[in-house]
Design a protein around this motif. Structure first.
Motif, short mmCIF file in Angstrom:
data_model
loop_
_atom_site.label_atom_id
_atom_site.label_comp_id
_atom_site.label_asym_id
_atom_site.label_seq_id
_atom_site.Cartn_x
_atom_site.Cartn_y
_atom_site.Cartn_z
N ARG A 1 -28.32 -48.64 -17.18
CA ARG A 1 -28.15 -50.07 -17.43
C ARG A 1 -27.02 -50.56 -16.52
NH1 ARG A 1 -26.26 -51.96 -22.09
NH2 ARG A 1 -25.67 -49.94 -22.98
N ILE A 2 -27.24 -51.70 -15.90
CA ILE A 2 -26.26 -52.22 -14.94
C ILE A 2 -25.63 -53.50 -15.48
CG2 ILE A 2 -25.91 -53.06 -12.59
CD1 ILE A 2 -28.26 -51.35 -11.73
N LYS B 1 -22.26 -41.03 -19.34
CA LYS B 1 -21.25 -41.26 -18.31
C LYS B 1 -21.34 -42.69 -17.80
CE LYS B 1 -23.97 -39.39 -14.44
NZ LYS B 1 -24.01 -38.37 -13.40
N VAL B 2 -20.28 -43.12 -17.14
CA VAL B 2 -20.18 -44.47 -16.58
C VAL B 2 -19.74 -44.36 -15.13
CG1 VAL B 2 -18.90 -46.63 -16.68
CG2 VAL B 2 -19.68 -45.57 -18.79
N GLU C 1 -16.41 -40.25 -18.34
CA GLU C 1 -17.24 -39.91 -19.49
C GLU C 1 -17.38 -41.16 -20.35
OE1 GLU C 1 -18.78 -36.99 -20.33
OE2 GLU C 1 -18.21 -36.34 -18.32
N ARG C 2 -18.59 -41.47 -20.79
CA ARG C 2 -18.81 -42.68 -21.57
C ARG C 2 -18.20 -42.53 -22.96
NH1 ARG C 2 -24.77 -45.35 -22.80
NH2 ARG C 2 -24.06 -47.10 -24.08
N LYS D 1 -11.00 -47.96 -27.10
CA LYS D 1 -10.61 -46.70 -26.47
C LYS D 1 -10.41 -46.93 -24.97
CE LYS D 1 -13.15 -43.78 -29.76
NZ LYS D 1 -14.21 -42.75 -29.90
N GLU D 2 -9.59 -46.04 -24.36
CA GLU D 2 -9.31 -46.16 -22.93
C GLU D 2 -9.55 -44.83 -22.24
OE1 GLU D 2 -5.87 -49.63 -22.68
OE2 GLU D 2 -5.27 -47.53 -22.72
N SER D 3 -10.18 -44.89 -21.07
CA SER D 3 -10.34 -43.73 -20.22
C SER D 3 -9.56 -43.98 -18.94
CB SER D 3 -11.82 -43.49 -19.90
OG SER D 3 -11.98 -42.38 -19.03
N LEU D 4 -8.38 -43.34 -18.82
CA LEU D 4 -7.46 -43.59 -17.71
C LEU D 4 -7.43 -42.37 -16.80
CD1 LEU D 4 -4.49 -45.17 -19.73
CD2 LEU D 4 -6.48 -46.32 -18.73
N ASN D 5 -7.85 -42.55 -15.57
CA ASN D 5 -7.77 -41.49 -14.57
C ASN D 5 -6.40 -41.57 -13.89
OD1 ASN D 5 -7.95 -39.85 -12.29
ND2 ASN D 5 -10.10 -40.32 -11.96
#
Length: 504
Positions: A304-305, A342-343, A356-357, A363-367
Motif C-alpha cells: 500500500r502506498i 515492513k515499511v 520494521e512495521r 510508537k517510534e522507530s528511530l534509526n
C-alpha cells in the motif's frame, strides 16, 4: 390408542362390520370409520379453530414478520420480542396463541423455510480461503489477531498464517504464502465477500471487484468465486478450518512474542498436519500430487502506498506511529510503501529508509544512523538525544567518549570525533568496534584515526604464508623426486645472443 387398536382388530382380524363394532363398543360409527381409515392413531383437526384474540392483530403480526424477515441477521427480532411489541399495542392473547398465528403466517409466506443442500464432489485445483479471529496473550493481556486460513478442496491440505489485520497487504501475502506452501496456484479460489477483494456486492453472483485484486488475479490467472451474503456453508471447509485452528492452535491462549515466531510455529504445525493427514484412506501427501495447479513462477509483491511529509524531527507519521528518515530529507514529501511487516520510505525512486512495521499507537522507530549527521552539528544535544539513549550501546562507548573529550580538552570536539567513530559501526557492527575501543582504552589511545587504523589493519591485512612443518615435508617424500635443470652458463649464452640481436 387402545380403543383404536381394538376397533382395527375387530374389523381386520374378526371381519366384523362397522355397524357391529359400533354397537358392540357403544361408539359412533364415524369413530369406527376414522380408526379403520387412519392407522397412525393421531388426532387430525379438520375444522380450523377460531382465534378471536388474534383476529384484530393478524395483519399487524403479518407485517412485523415480513419486515423482520428482510432485516440483517444481527438485527432480526426474536418471537418473544415481537410478542412484547404487540402486547404494548393492546394484544391480549397468550404467547402460545401468538406463536401459533405466527407459524401459520410464516408457512403461508415461506418465511424461515429450511434450505435444501446437495453433496458436491470437490474439484481438483480448487481452494477455499478466509480470515478468522483468535486471541493470544501479550504482556498478560488478551490481544486479538487475525488468522488467514486456506484449504484445498480435493486433497484437504491446509495452510495457516497470522496477521495483525485483514487489509489488502495481509490478504495478498496470505494467498501468496499459501501458493508457496502448496507448490502451485489453484485454478479456482472461493472467497467470502472480503473488502480487499469485493468493492460492491450486486445481485446474484455479480460483484464489482477492487482494482488491486483484479491486478493480483490477473498476475496468477486463477478464477475467483464469491459466496452469497450470509452463505458461509458455500465455503464450509475453510469455515471448519477456522474453528479447528481456534480450538487446537490457540486454546489455551498462547503467549505472543512476535508474528515472525508465531508464524514459524503455525507453519510447522501445518507441515505436521500435512504429513499425518488422511482422507478416504489416502494420505494428503499422495492426494496433493493429483491436484490441478497453475504453475508458480514469480511472487506478486504488493505494498500500500501513502504520501507523507518529513517533519522537523526527521519523522514521518504513519498509522498513528512514527518512523525516522535521514536528516537531508526534512520538509520533503516522500512515498511510504507499506508491506505486511515492513515499511519502506522512498524519495524520487530511491529507498531512503526501511523499518520494521509497528502495530499499535504512539510508537517510534528511530534509526540512529539517520540522526548522526545532525548530532555532529549539534554536539551539545548528544547526551539528551532520545535516539542515543534508546540505542543501548555497550558501556565501553560511554567511557571512550568521556576519555576522548578529556584527551582533546573539548567536549564538543570530543563528541564530534566520537560520532565519527559511531558512524563506523554501520559498516563494521557495534560489537566489532566495541572490541577495538576496549583494546585502545587499555593502551590509552583515544582518537578516531586510531580506531580507523585498527579496522583497516583487520580488514586489509593478509597473513604471511606459513612454512611447512618437518613432519609434513617428510611425509611428502621429496627425496624421491628429481628434476632436470640447466647450467648457469646456458643463461649467459642466451644473454649474449640477445645482446647481439639488439646491436643489429
Amino acid at each position: 390408542m387402545v380403543q383404536y387398536n381394538y376397533i382395527r382388530f375387530l374389523y381386520f382380524n374378526k371381519h366384523k362390520s362397522q355397524r357391529e363394532i359400533a354397537k358392540e363398543m357403544g361408539i359412533h360409527r364415524a369413530t369406527v370409520k376414522r380408526a379403520i381409515k387412519n392407522p397412525e392413531q393421531k388426532y387430525h383437526m379438520n375444522v380450523e379453530r377460531d382465534k378471536p384474540v388474534n383476529g384484530d392483530f393478524e395483519k399487524r403480526i403479518k407485517h412485523l414478520l415480513e419486515y423482520n424477515s428482510n432485516q440483517p441477521k444481527n438485527q432480526k427480532l426474536t418471537k418473544r420480542r415481537i410478542y412484547e411489541l404487540i402486547c404494548e399495542e393492546g394484544y391480549k392473547g397468550s404467547y402460545s396463541s401468538f406463536t401459533y398465528q405466527a407459524r401459520k403466517i410464516e408457512e403461508k409466506l415461506g418465511i424461515n423455510q429450511k434450505e435444501g443442500f446437495l453433496k458436491l464432489v470437490p474439484l481438483r485445483g480448487s481452494m477455499q480461503a478466509d480470515f478468522g479471529e483468535v486471541y493470544v496473550m501479550q504482556d498478560k493481556m488478551p490481544r486479538k489477531i487475525h488468522v488467514f486460513c486456506a484449504k484445498l478442496c480435493y486433497s484437504k491440505v491446509e495452510f495457516v498464517k497470522a496477521y495483525p489485520g485483514e487489509s489488502t497487504e495481509f490478504f495478498f501475502d496470505g494467498l501468496t504464502s499459501a501458493f508457496d506452501f502448496f507448490g502451485g496456484v489453484p485454478k479456482k479460489i472461493i472467497f467470502d465477500n472480503l473488502k480487499p477483494a469485493v468493492k460492491e456486492v450486486l445481485t446474484g453472483r455479480e460483484r464489482i471487484l477492487q482494482e488491486e485484486f483484479v491486478k493480483f488475479q490477473s498476475f496468477y490467472c486463477f478464477e475467483s468465486e464469491f459466496c452469497g451474503p450470509a452463505k458461509g456453508n458455500e465455503k464450509g471447509m475453510v469455515e471448519n478450518l477456522v474453528k479447528y485452528v481456534e480450538n487446537n492452535y490457540f486454546l489455551p491462549r498462547v503467549e505472543f512474542k512476535s508474528f515472525d515466531i508465531l508464524n514459524l510455529e503455525l507453519e510447522e504445525k501445518c507441515h505436521r498436519r500435512f504429513k499425518k493427514g488422511r482422507y478416504e484412506g489416502e494420505s494428503w501427501e499422495k492426494r496433493i500430487l493429483d491436484e490441478d495447479f497453475l504453475p508458480l513462477k514469480e511472487r506478486y509483491v504488493f505494498a500500500r502506498i501513502k504520501e507523507a511529509k518529513v517533519d522537523t524531527y526527521q519523522l514521518i507519521h504513519l498509522e498513528k506511529n512514527r518512523y525516522s528518515v535521514p536528516t537531508n530529507y526534512i520538509g520533503k514529501k516522500v512515498e511510504v510503501h507499506i508491506y505486511p511487516f515492513k515499511v519502506k520510505v522512498i524519495y524520487k525512486g530511491e529507498v531512503i529508509a526501511e523499518h520494521e512495521r509497528m502495530f499499535g499507537k504512539n510508537k517510534e522507530s528511530l534509526n540512529p544512523y539517520h540522526f548522526l549527521p545532525l548530532l555532529r552539528k549539534k554536539a551539545r544535544a548528544y547526551e539528551q538525544a532520545k535516539v542515543i539513549q534508546d540505542w543501548g550501546l555497550p558501556q565501553i562507548y560511554e567511557k571512550y567518549h568521556k576519555m576522548l573529550q578529556a584527551h582533546l580538552s573539548s567536549d564538543s570536539k570530543g563528541t564530534r570525533e566520537f560520532i565519527d567513530i559511531l558512524k563506523l559501526t554501520q559498516q563494521y557492527t557495534v560489537e566489532v568496534v566495541a572490541k577495538i575501543l576496549k583494546e585502545l582504552d587499555e593502551k590509552n589511545r583515544y582518537s578516531y584515526q586510531e580506531v580507523l587504523s585498527v579496522l583497516r589493519y583487520q580488514t586489509q591485512h593478509k597473513p604471511k604464508t606459513e612454512l611447512l612443518s618437518e613432519e609434513k615435508l617428510k611425509s611428502l617424500d621429496l627425496d624421491k623426486h628429481t628434476t632436470t635443470y640447466m647450467p648457469l652458463s646456458t643463461y649467459n649464452e642466451l644473454l649474449r645472443k640477445v645482446g647481439c640481436e639488439n646491436e643489429r
